[in-house]
Write a protein that holds these residues in place. Sequence first.
Motif, short mmCIF file in Angstrom:
data_model
loop_
_atom_site.label_atom_id
_atom_site.label_comp_id
_atom_site.label_asym_id
_atom_site.label_seq_id
_atom_site.Cartn_x
_atom_site.Cartn_y
_atom_site.Cartn_z
N GLN A 15 65.41 64.86 137.98
CA GLN A 15 65.43 65.80 136.85
C GLN A 15 65.23 65.07 135.52
O GLN A 15 64.54 65.58 134.63
N VAL A 16 65.78 63.87 135.39
CA VAL A 16 65.55 63.07 134.18
C VAL A 16 64.07 62.74 134.06
O VAL A 16 63.47 62.90 132.99
N ILE A 17 63.44 62.32 135.15
CA ILE A 17 62.03 61.95 135.11
C ILE A 17 61.13 63.18 134.89
O ILE A 17 60.17 63.11 134.14
N TRP A 18 61.47 64.31 135.53
CA TRP A 18 60.70 65.53 135.28
C TRP A 18 60.79 65.94 133.82
O TRP A 18 59.82 66.41 133.24
N THR A 70 56.16 67.46 142.19
CA THR A 70 56.53 68.33 141.08
C THR A 70 57.92 68.91 141.31
O THR A 70 58.40 68.98 142.45
N GLU A 71 58.54 69.34 140.24
CA GLU A 71 59.85 69.98 140.34
C GLU A 71 59.75 71.24 141.19
O GLU A 71 60.62 71.52 142.01
N THR A 72 58.67 71.98 141.02
CA THR A 72 58.47 73.22 141.80
C THR A 72 58.38 72.93 143.28
O THR A 72 59.00 73.62 144.10
N ALA A 74 59.60 70.34 144.92
CA ALA A 74 60.93 69.90 145.39
C ALA A 74 61.87 71.10 145.53
O ALA A 74 62.62 71.20 146.51
N LEU A 75 61.82 72.01 144.57
CA LEU A 75 62.66 73.21 144.61
C LEU A 75 62.30 74.07 145.81
O LEU A 75 63.17 74.53 146.56
N ASN A 76 61.01 74.28 146.01
CA ASN A 76 60.56 75.09 147.15
C ASN A 76 61.01 74.49 148.48
O ASN A 76 61.45 75.20 149.38
N HIS A 77 60.92 73.18 148.59
CA HIS A 77 61.35 72.50 149.81
C HIS A 77 62.85 72.67 150.03
O HIS A 77 63.30 72.96 151.14
N ALA A 78 63.63 72.51 148.97
CA ALA A 78 65.09 72.63 149.08
C ALA A 78 65.50 74.05 149.45
O ALA A 78 66.38 74.25 150.29
N VAL A 79 64.86 75.05 148.86
CA VAL A 79 65.18 76.44 149.17
C VAL A 79 64.81 76.77 150.61
O VAL A 79 65.58 77.38 151.35
#
Length: 123
Positions: A15-18, A70-72, A74-79
């Motif tokens: 999150q810091v890097i994003w 991308t943050e998106t 990573a988020l999609n993978h986690a969800v």
Amino acid sequence: MAKGDLTKLELQIMQVIWKKGASNVSAVQEGLEQPLAYTTVQTMLNILHRKGKLKRRLKGRAYEYSAAVTETKALNHAVRDLVDRMFGGSSEELVMSLIKSRQIDAKQIAKLTKRLEEEGGEA
């Protein structure tokens, strides 16, 4: 934990890097909410690099790290992982769980439905 999953600390570092973009160890260390030793941050960045989540390039005498995902994404993978593991792959069961635990109510669902329609999705 699956290969692509991020631990809580790894996610905080990502999150810091994003947020900041390409950063060296010191910049990431400064961007974290809780204080961590330089060597700990350096180790975590190297782990994320090995996992393929970060790219790095030598800039002067230090590495500069940037996001390889991308943050998106990573988020999609986690969800997807959460829905698969906790709700047997059923998104509907996730939503029902949110409703039953009063984490979302009818007013919020209506608001989300409207937002989805405005963004061109189907409700």
